[in-house]
Design an enzyme around this catalytic site. Structure first.
Site, short mmCIF file in Angstrom:
data_model
loop_
_atom_site.label_atom_id
_atom_site.label_comp_id
_atom_site.label_asym_id
_atom_site.label_seq_id
_atom_site.Cartn_x
_atom_site.Cartn_y
_atom_site.Cartn_z
N TYR A 1 -12.05 -34.35 134.08
CA TYR A 1 -12.65 -34.12 132.75
C TYR A 1 -14.18 -33.97 132.85
CZ TYR A 1 -8.22 -35.01 130.34
OH TYR A 1 -6.94 -34.94 129.88
N SER B 1 -3.64 -33.20 122.36
CA SER B 1 -3.99 -32.18 121.36
C SER B 1 -3.15 -32.32 120.08
CB SER B 1 -3.87 -30.77 121.92
OG SER B 1 -4.86 -30.53 122.90
N PRO B 2 -3.21 -33.50 119.43
CA PRO B 2 -2.40 -33.71 118.23
C PRO B 2 -2.79 -32.80 117.06
CG PRO B 2 -3.96 -35.50 118.53
CD PRO B 2 -4.02 -34.69 119.77
N ALA C 1 -3.80 -29.64 117.87
CA ALA C 1 -3.84 -28.36 118.59
C ALA C 1 -5.27 -28.01 119.00
CB ALA C 1 -3.20 -27.25 117.76
N GLY C 2 -6.00 -29.01 119.44
CA GLY C 2 -7.36 -28.77 119.91
C GLY C 2 -8.31 -28.34 118.79
N GLY C 3 -7.96 -28.67 117.53
CA GLY C 3 -8.81 -28.30 116.39
C GLY C 3 -8.33 -27.04 115.68
N PHE D 1 -7.21 -27.01 112.00
CA PHE D 1 -8.22 -26.95 110.92
C PHE D 1 -8.90 -25.59 110.85
CE2 PHE D 1 -8.16 -31.18 112.88
CZ PHE D 1 -7.59 -31.89 111.85
N1 LIG Z 1 -2.54 -34.34 129.88
C1 LIG Z 1 -3.03 -33.17 129.63
O1 LIG Z 1 -2.72 -32.15 130.27
C2 LIG Z 1 -4.05 -33.03 128.53
C3 LIG Z 1 -4.46 -31.76 128.09
C4 LIG Z 1 -5.41 -31.69 127.05
C5 LIG Z 1 -5.89 -32.86 126.48
N2 LIG Z 1 -5.47 -34.08 126.95
C6 LIG Z 1 -5.97 -35.34 126.35
O2 LIG Z 1 -5.80 -35.28 124.96
C7 LIG Z 1 -7.04 -35.54 124.30
C8 LIG Z 1 -7.10 -34.83 122.99
O3 LIG Z 1 -7.00 -33.42 123.17
P1 LIG Z 1 -7.79 -32.48 122.18
O4 LIG Z 1 -9.24 -32.76 122.27
O5 LIG Z 1 -7.33 -31.08 122.38
O6 LIG Z 1 -7.24 -33.08 120.78
P2 LIG Z 1 -7.34 -32.65 119.26
O7 LIG Z 1 -7.62 -33.91 118.54
O8 LIG Z 1 -6.12 -31.86 118.92
O9 LIG Z 1 -8.58 -31.66 119.18
C9 LIG Z 1 -9.91 -32.10 119.17
C10 LIG Z 1 -10.74 -31.04 118.52
O10 LIG Z 1 -10.38 -30.98 117.14
C11 LIG Z 1 -11.55 -31.22 116.35
N3 LIG Z 1 -11.16 -32.10 115.24
C12 LIG Z 1 -10.56 -33.30 115.32
N4 LIG Z 1 -10.37 -33.82 114.10
C13 LIG Z 1 -10.88 -32.93 113.24
C14 LIG Z 1 -10.96 -32.90 111.81
N5 LIG Z 1 -10.50 -33.90 111.06
N6 LIG Z 1 -11.52 -31.80 111.24
C15 LIG Z 1 -11.98 -30.77 111.99
N7 LIG Z 1 -11.94 -30.77 113.35
C16 LIG Z 1 -11.38 -31.82 113.96
C17 LIG Z 1 -12.52 -31.92 117.25
O11 LIG Z 1 -13.86 -31.63 116.83
P3 LIG Z 1 -14.90 -32.84 116.57
O12 LIG Z 1 -15.21 -33.42 117.91
O13 LIG Z 1 -16.05 -32.13 115.93
O14 LIG Z 1 -14.24 -33.81 115.65
C18 LIG Z 1 -12.22 -31.32 118.61
O15 LIG Z 1 -12.90 -30.10 118.81
C19 LIG Z 1 -8.11 -35.11 125.34
O16 LIG Z 1 -9.34 -35.75 125.12
C20 LIG Z 1 -7.45 -35.57 126.61
O17 LIG Z 1 -7.68 -36.97 126.77
C21 LIG Z 1 -4.56 -34.19 127.95
#
Ligand SMILES: NC(=O)c1ccc[n+]([C@@H]2O[C@H](COP(=O)([O-])OP(=O)(O)OC[C@H]3O[C@@H](n4cnc5c(N)ncnc54)[C@H](OP(=O)(O)O)[C@@H]3O)[C@@H](O)[C@H]2O)c1
Length: 302
Positions: A55, A212-213, A215-217, A220
């Site tokens: 990461y 990515s609960p 879908a990575g944002g 929204f």
């Molecule tokens: N095992 C694997 O292969 C794998 C792959 C990918 C990820 N992961 C893990 O899963 C974690 C989460 O993944 P992710 O970051 O894709 O998760 P996510 O929560 O689906 O997406 C995060 C993104 O969404 C935005 N966001 C979150 N809440 C929001 C809201 N209420 N309104 C508007 N934008 C919002 C965030 O922006 P802001 O920061 O501005 O809130 C950020 O850019 C990673 O950190 C990692 O630990 C694991």
């Protein structure tokens, strides 16, 4: 406060909402700011932190470790998850000529040693193989896991993005259980609900972690018909539940599932985690759950 969950029989107890730090290097935080953030999260009961060696182009574990500065009291209040098995082309790893998977004994051991050093900790609570490796030798992985466990360097082991068959293959060579499969899962991407991955977790009695609960944002921000439909339906259900926000309903949808899914949040904003933790108290109905399912697929169930 976020609740806790024992993710497998005899497995670790983690916070139901996990904090993922994949994007942390982009947030431009100082070590003091990271420490403040960690302390605020711990106060909310978000005690599990999801890392990977790669990461932030191999920088996030070190950033986090510097913020913790080896503080043993703080360390005891949290569970650290990290992963290994992917090699990136990176200025921080000049010896890598291409991106590939490496689940050899030597790579697993050296990756964990580096993670321990970077995180400034003596033990990792949960180590995951990041991606299924077509060259994985399950006996070799089992040997590495065993060595790490005997040495107390890792407490529990799991996998990520594995199919049921890949999980079973590795599990068949271990004298101790794999405790999770960390998979992509959200209202935007329900593949794991329908390809047997989540069913397998239920059969095995292990809680999946959902990356990515949102879908990575894209939930929204995207203008796809699916995202637009989902925002409308999540908003309507939120209104019916007394004004819950879209993100809270999207998390409640994951939490509703009997597999006891642990969403891994990726926001860099503590305020958004504060909102997110209220999703645990939302009472969705089965009808609400399927309304979201139908908004995702664009169809009613067959
Ligand atoms: N095992 C694997 O292969 C794998 C792959 C990918 C990820 N992961 C893990 O899963 C974690 C989460 O993944 P992710 O970051 O894709 O998760 P996510 O929560 O689906 O997406 C995060 C993104 O969404 C935005 N966001 C979150 N809440 C929001 C809201 N209420 N309104 C508007 N934008 C919002 C965030 O922006 P802001 O920061 O501005 O809130 C950020 O850019 C990673 O950190 C990692 O630990 C694991």
């Amino acid at each position: 406060m976020v609740s806790t969950v024992q993710i497998a029989s005899g497995g670790p107890i983690l916070s139901r909402l996990v904090y993922g730090v994949w994007r942390m290097a982009e947030w431009g935080l100082t070590p003091a700011e990271i420490r403040d953030m960690v302390e605020m999260l711990l106060e909310m009961g978000v005690t599990t932190f999801d890392h990977a060696d790669i990461y932030g182009d191999y920088s996030c574990e070190q950033l986090f470790g510097e913020a913790l500065a080896g503080d043993k009291v703080l360390r005891q209040k949290m569970q650290l998850v990290t992963k290994c098995g992917i090699k990136l082309v990176s200025a921080n790893r000049p010896e890598h000529k291409l991106k590939y998977y490496d689940t050899t004994h030597n790579h697993i051991i050296s990756s964990v040693e580096t993670s321990l050093r970077n995180l400034k900790t003596e033990t990792i609570d949960l180590l995951l193989i990041h991606r299924p490796d077509p060259l994985m030798n399950p006996d070799e992985v089992a040997g590495a896991f065993d060595e790490l466990r005997q040495a107390g360097k890792v407490q529990f082991f799991g996998v990520s993005n594995f199919s049921a068959a890949q999980f079973e293959l590795l599990a068949s060579r271990l004298d101790f259980p794999l405790v999770t499969n960390q998979i992509e899962l959200s209202a935007m991407d329900m593949t794991a609900l329908h390809d047997g991955t989540v069913d397998h977790c239920l059969r095995r009695g292990v809680s999946p972690m959902a990356w990515s609960p949102f879908a990575g944002g894209r939930l929204f921000a995207s203008d796809t018909p699916q995202a637009v439909r989902l925002r409308r339906v999540l908003g309507q259900i939120g209104d019916r539940l007394g004004g819950a926000a879209i993100d809270q309903v999207a998390l409640a949808w994951l939490l509703y599932h009997p597999a006891r899914i642990l969403p891994v949040l990726g926001t860099g904003k503590v305020e958004r985690v504060k909102t997110a933790i209220q999703s645990e108290s939302l009472n969705l109905t089965r009808e609400d759950w399927f309304e979201i399912w139908s908004a995702s697929t664009g169809t009613e169930v067959p």
